[in-house]
Design an enzyme around this catalytic site. Structure first.
Site, PDB file in Angstrom:
ATOM      1  N   THR A   1     -23.211   3.415   0.189  1.00 19.50           N
ATOM      2  CA  THR A   1     -23.415   4.612   1.026  1.00 19.50           C
ATOM      3  C   THR A   1     -24.610   5.431   0.426  1.00 19.50           C
ATOM      4  O   THR A   1     -24.755   6.291   1.109  1.00 19.50           O
ATOM      5  CB  THR A   1     -22.105   5.606   0.629  1.00 19.50           C
TER       6      THR A   1
ATOM      7  N   LYS B   1     -24.598   7.138  -2.144  1.00 20.52           N
ATOM      8  CA  LYS B   1     -23.936   8.533  -2.935  1.00 20.52           C
ATOM      9  C   LYS B   1     -24.237   8.103  -4.358  1.00 20.52           C
ATOM     10  O   LYS B   1     -24.562   9.301  -5.232  1.00 20.52           O
ATOM     11  CB  LYS B   1     -22.577   8.470  -2.738  1.00 20.52           C
TER      12      LYS B   1
ATOM     13  N   GLN C   1     -17.107  -0.326  -3.134  1.00 18.49           N
ATOM     14  CA  GLN C   1     -16.706   0.980  -3.772  1.00 18.49           C
ATOM     15  C   GLN C   1     -17.538   2.209  -3.634  1.00 18.49           C
ATOM     16  O   GLN C   1     -17.581   2.865  -4.463  1.00 18.49           O
ATOM     17  CB  GLN C   1     -16.188   0.447  -5.118  1.00 18.49           C
TER      18      GLN C   1
ATOM     19  N   TYR D   1       0.764  -1.113  -0.050  1.00 14.52           N
ATOM     20  CA  TYR D   1       0.045  -0.083  -0.220  1.00 14.52           C
ATOM     21  C   TYR D   1       1.012   1.271   0.022  1.00 14.52           C
ATOM     22  O   TYR D   1       1.680   1.305   0.975  1.00 14.52           O
ATOM     23  CB  TYR D   1      -0.911   0.124   1.210  1.00 14.52           C
TER      24      TYR D   1
ATOM     25  N   SER E   1     -13.687  -4.249   1.035  1.00  9.72           N
ATOM     26  CA  SER E   1     -14.539  -3.610   0.133  1.00  9.72           C
ATOM     27  C   SER E   1     -15.943  -3.718   0.652  1.00  9.72           C
ATOM     28  O   SER E   1     -16.899  -4.016  -0.186  1.00  9.72           O
ATOM     29  CB  SER E   1     -14.524  -3.916  -1.488  1.00  9.72           C
ATOM     30  N   PRO E   2     -16.181  -3.658   2.070  1.00 11.26           N
ATOM     31  CA  PRO E   2     -17.574  -3.967   2.489  1.00 11.26           C
ATOM     32  C   PRO E   2     -18.654  -3.046   2.159  1.00 11.26           C
ATOM     33  O   PRO E   2     -19.738  -3.216   2.397  1.00 11.26           O
ATOM     34  CB  PRO E   2     -17.319  -3.873   4.050  1.00 11.26           C
TER      35      PRO E   2
END
Length: 315
Positions: free
Chosen positions: A215, A217, A211, A61, A207-208
């Protein structure tokens, strides 16, 4: 605060973990554009203030930056922090010593002498056998440099093999980190979840929030042509958003009941599965606060079942 044990006898952690893939990563997350070290430090502190002290990172990362940031932040506080990091089985790593060397480098970047959980990032070991790999990890448990061993992206059979090899050394496999959410439930039909329960292995769900799809959104009402990596994900298309609309509607309904967001309900559903720890990412304080809001309430059995039923097509 609710806690969960990693595996059968691993470290005791919060049932929510903070993902740090975006910490220092420019390739996927545009680190340095709209966020930087200040925002990451704020996300770290907000997580702790929200009762979450379990962080997941990896040597790849940000090519090590994620571990470095985490190490720096930990040194600036006087609170317990539980670290999980990952070893990447690269083609040029084909001896047990290469595992030890990679761990040494991670410990140096993290500025610690031991990590709670050391995971194999993916099952492709190229020129190193699983036996060599698992024996090297068992050696490190005995040396005291890692408290528990985990794997990531392992199938049911691969997980079973790793469990057997470690058990021969008196070490229990603690975790398997896999993609898992209401919109990514393939690990159930692939037998990974059931095998983990059978072996006493905890599932770490990356990735709960799918992506960001969970949400709220992204919706048909405010549809915009997806950009970046999302352009290649059909779930972000009009047709894809239409398919998940009923899921978002139910998440919103339950969120209203508990005064929580859609994302918090989605994370709580994973926690309700038992022996599952979601790992949502956080690169700002607001994201960290939102993630922590998944704790402190519990969906009722019939509500968990409703979400399970409405997302069966994503198995």
């Amino acid at each position: 605060m609710q806690t969960i044990t990693l595996g059968q006898d691993g470290p005791v952690v919060t049932p929510l973990c903070v993902g740090t893939w975006a910490w220092g990563d420019k390739l996927f997350w545009n680190y340095g554009s709209d966020y930087g070290p200040v925002q990451l430090r704020e996300a770290f502190e907000a997580s702790l203030n929200g009762g979450v002290n379990f962080f997941d990172t990896a040597e790849v990362y940000g090519t090590g930056l994620s571990e470095e940031f985490l190490g720096q932040f930990i040194k600036q506080i006087d609170l317990p922090v539980i670290i999980a990091t990952k070893y990447g089985p690269m083609p040029w790593r084909f001896t047990g010593q290469s595992v030890a060397d990679a761990l040494t480098a991670s410990l140096k970047r993290l500025q610690v002498e031991q990590v709670a959980l050391y995971q194999v990032h993916w099952p492709f070991t190229f020129f190193m056998s699983q036996e060599t790999l698992m024996n090297a990890l068992a050696d490190e448990v005995q040396r005291g440099r890692i408290a528990a061993v985990g794997v990531s992206n392992y199938s049911a059979d691969q997980m079973r093999e790793a469990h057997k090899l470690l058990a021969a050394r008196g070490v229990r496999l603690a975790t398997n980190q896999v993609r898992y959410s209401l919109l990514s439930r393939q690990v159930e039909t692939q037998g990974i979840v059931d095998t983990a329960r059978e072996l006493g292995v905890t599932i770490l769900a990356y990735s709960p929030l799918a992506q960001g799809l969970l949400t709220g959104k992204y919706s048909l009402e405010n549809f915009k042509e997806p950009t970046g990596a999302r352009r290649f994900d059909s779930r972000f298309s009009r047709k894809g958003l239409e398919k998940i609309a009923p899921v978002i509607s139910l998440l919103r309904e339950l969120g209203d009941k508990y005064d929580r967001t859609e994302a918090q309900v989605a994370l709580n559903w994973l926690i309700a599965q038992g022996n599952v720890i979601p790992i949502p990412g956080a690169k700002t304080a607001e994201q960290a606060k939102q993630n922590a809001g998944a704790l402190g309430f519990s969906l009722q059995g019939d509500e968990v079942a409703k979400l399970e039923q409405i997302t069966r097509t994503f198995r």
